[in-house]
Design a protein around this motif. Structure first.
Motif, PDB file in Angstrom:
ATOM      1  N   HIS A   4       0.833  -1.205   0.000  1.00  0.00           N
ATOM      2  CA  HIS A   4       0.000   0.000   0.000  1.00  0.00           C
ATOM      3  C   HIS A   4       0.870   1.259   0.000  1.00  0.00           C
ATOM      4  N   LYS A   8       1.220   4.130  -2.984  1.00  0.00           N
ATOM      5  CA  LYS A   8       1.021   5.544  -2.693  1.00  0.00           C
ATOM      6  C   LYS A   8       2.229   6.366  -3.157  1.00  0.00           C
ATOM      7  N   ASN A  58     -14.589  10.594   8.003  1.00  0.00           N
ATOM      8  CA  ASN A  58     -13.639   9.641   7.449  1.00  0.00           C
ATOM      9  C   ASN A  58     -13.035  10.224   6.178  1.00  0.00           C
ATOM     10  N   MET A  60      -9.941   9.185   3.463  1.00  0.00           N
ATOM     11  CA  MET A  60      -8.959   8.210   3.022  1.00  0.00           C
ATOM     12  C   MET A  60      -8.719   7.179   4.122  1.00  0.00           C
ATOM     13  N   GLU A  61      -7.517   7.119   4.704  1.00  0.00           N
ATOM     14  CA  GLU A  61      -7.217   6.134   5.750  1.00  0.00           C
ATOM     15  C   GLU A  61      -7.274   6.743   7.143  1.00  0.00           C
ATOM     16  N   ASP A  62      -7.596   8.018   7.243  1.00  0.00           N
ATOM     17  CA  ASP A  62      -7.614   8.722   8.514  1.00  0.00           C
ATOM     18  C   ASP A  62      -9.006   9.273   8.786  1.00  0.00           C
TER      19      ASP A  62
END
Length: 93
Positions: A4, A8, A58, A60-62
């Motif tokens: 991942h 990125k 929320n 992306m991943e954060d």
């Protein structure tokens, strides 16, 4: 390096090479703050928590946490939202 993270990194380099804004290529959130009374968040993935004192979104991943007084969600669209009220803090969790 995890797959991942590698993916990125490649996207970021490709974005820089083509001079494409990171929020488009990397699907990053775009956050625009107007004083301490209004905040726009683009590229969100949904609302996690909503009270008049706290909104968690929320991204992306954060997640982005907005605290304040009399917070109100406005213009909630699939990829954009607006929070109005007296904003005291914004943090990434």
């Amino acid at each position: 390096m995890a797959w991942h993270d590698y993916k990125k990194k490649i996207k970021r380099q490709f974005s820089e090479f083509l001079e494409i804004p990171g929020d488009v290529m990397l699907d990053l959130p775009k956050i625009v703050l107007f004083g301490n009374i209004k905040i726009f968040i683009e590229n969100h993935r949904g609302i996690i928590e909503y009270t008049t004192e706290k909104v968690r979104v929320n991204v992306m991943e954060d997640e982005v946490a907005i605290t304040g007084e009399n917070l109100l969600l406005r213009n909630v669209l699939p990829d954009e939202l607006c929070v109005e009220g007296k904003i005291k803090s914004i943090s990434f969790l």
